[in-house]
Design a protein around this motif. Sequence first.
Motif: not given
Length: 877
Positions: A194-198
């Motif tokens: 769903e989203a870019t994660m770090l």
Amino acid sequence: MEFLRSVALGVLIVLLQVLSPGFAGSPPCSPGFDSELYIFKVHREQLQRGRRLGRVVFNSCSARSRTVFDSADKRFQVDADGTVILKRRVTLREGHYMFSVHAWDSKDKKHTVFVRVKHEAKTGNHHQQEDTETVGPAQSESRPALPVLEFPKSSGGLRRRKRDWVISPIRIEENEKGPFPKKIAKIQSSFAKEATMLYNITGEGADQDPKGLFTIIRDNGWLSVTRPLDRETKAKYVLQAHAIAADGEDWEEPMEIIVEVTDENDNTPVFTQNPFFGTVPEASAKEFEFMTVTATDADEPNTVHADVRYSILSQNPQEPGPAMFAINPVTGVIRVNTAGLDREKNPQYTLMIAAGDMQGNGTVVTGTAVITVTDSNDNAPQFEKTSYNVSVPENKVEAVVVKMPVTDGDEPQSPAWTAKFSIINGNSGGFFAVNTGPNKQEGIITTVKPLDFEHNSKFTLLVVVENDIPFAKPLTTSTATVTVNVLDVNEAPVFDPEEKTISKPEDMAVGSELTVYTATDPDTARTQKVTYLVGTDPAGWVSVDEETGLVKVRSPMDRESPFVKDGIYKALILAMDDDPAPATGTGTLLIELKDVNDNAPSIEERAISVCSKESAPVLLSVIDNDGPGFAAPYRVELQGDSKNNWTATMNDTKTGIVLRLRIPLKHGEYNVVMRVYDNLALYQDNTVHATVCDCTGASVQCSDKAVEGFGLPGILGILGAIMALLVLLFLLLLFARRKRSVKQEPLLADDNTRDNVYYYDEEGGGEDDREFDLSVLHMGLDNRPGVFRNKVARPINPEEIGTFIDDNLKAADNDPTLPPYDSLLVFDYEGGGSDTGSLSSLNSSSSGDQDYNCLGEWGPRFKMLADMYGGGEDDLL
């Protein structure tokens, strides 16, 4: 369309309701292995690296498709699907081998199953998959897929409020080879689509010490280890994984990741000490445990890596056998394996001990055990001689009879070596005792009672020797026979009884017989005569007949004598035999003297003082040396003129006299004579000196009157006499002092400060002086009666003295009136180094006839000379 969807949903609900009872009745899932024991059969004892043995099955009851396994024996690897593969070559020495495999369920609970590899020989056709050789090394060494750790999904919304489960630990084998960094897992967020994660990690090994050990790729979440791990340094690391959106919003709760370091057999066993020291008694029985060796292994406890086994590699010396000791392989306890240890032959053993991990199949280290064989009482002491023949004089106590040395093979000075002796036969009378000597290896027999030759002339003793501690095993004791010959000695006669008491009156006449007191000679083997004499008789009252022992009264006895104590007089009677070395026995004669009335009563006070007026009565004490029955009651009578001036009566007890003045008397001295009777009318006249003083009543004062009666003239006379004596003494002292101060006239002039020459009628001095008074040379002739000398000039020069003496010598020789001795040679000072010769060489001339009859006229001192020279030749004949 909407209707169809509603119908389909209703059908689905009905189906679920129909099927729900069946699902409710199914049993719950229980995680674990599907078998308690897996047996993998092989047809070879030598198993090569990469061989696939079989597969273990683990049900985790979760959606996870992969399970992490761990083998307790690191020679075997278990893949994620449960396949067991050999990592190193293994030899089945005993035909089989067993190890354990661990697995963890979703709740991180550990489960264990045992795997047994069994060797079976091939028979016929074998098509079992387990024994095929088609598995290559590449396939056997293939690494399982790395785990993917996904953040748990939230129960609602974007943010997670509660964790649903615990993430299984990541297991990494220690000492893994590189290259590094090496990926170990992938961290993935549930919102990654769903989203870019770090991604980020914190905790031990990340931002805490040891920092940088674990790293994570920020963009994709790959977790890596940067260097090899060491389980013995740290066995577990706890990390926190974080996932945040690219815009910085924190969508995930931190996820805990546990990294466990699995053990590898990378540590060698280490002995806790080296060498080990132990002691074992030489008489120890087989299987006797006496010491323990221990070794530790730093690998993971309770695993085969730390499972140490012990063994004995060698024994030195190998006597009396090569396997005298054995060791418990698990506990390390060393025990006696074979009986027969002998300290005297082999006092010490050295064992080479091996300790190996992997139950003895891994790394092996060696150590040393030093075993000292201690002494046991396995050697009985032995007499050096088994028989003795000795002689001992009779009557001696504490006499040394014999010394019996022994030997013992046990350790010197130990309780097993020290000897202990006892007499087991022949000492029924208790005449002997045996003790251990100072060196602990000698028995000394002594007498404790007097021996009697006449009663028993020979003893035969049986002596046994043992040790201070019991024997370690049955042993035969050593015995010795001692024959004791009693030597006859001259014994003193013995009085019977040794103390004899007789009772006699004290007034026995002299010569009366008191008793017969005899002694017997114990030397029955000898013919000896016994004679008697008095040994001790303080008062000299008794005598004894030397032949018969008859005791008589020698002098009057007195019960009141100071030699009598409590009415008993003691005398010692001696009995002597006639042996060349006579022996003397002593008997005590106690004479109890019966009292007789042989002492008259007397008054104890001999002087009294009373007042002349109204005098108080005086109580006089009456004493009687006789005993009761011969003393009180007393009575008294005044004698002579005493009756006129005094009254004497007895007191109430009849033991004292009350003396009073009958009439007043002038002060002065009086003698009061009283006759005192005892109860048997034996009397004695007693005189009491009474001083009557000029006073009144009971307070007697006589001293002032005495001085007053002396008078003033008497006092003055005494003082005058004292003064005269003092004056006389003073005059005598002055006279003596004056006499000592008178100076004697010297023989030489006063100006001769050396005072060398004095007339002492003796020789002395020296000749260093140059002045002489030669007048003294004439004193011998000048003082003789009828002889006169003209004055001769005295020489002044010392060199003329020799000539002066020669001239006088010639004159003396030619003078017929001189006595026959050199009386003129009277010197007070001879001197030294004189020119003259020795005066002892001077002789009177013998030429011519001389008349010596005049010597008889010179008095008694010259009588001997007159007898020698005054007579003629006829007298000499």
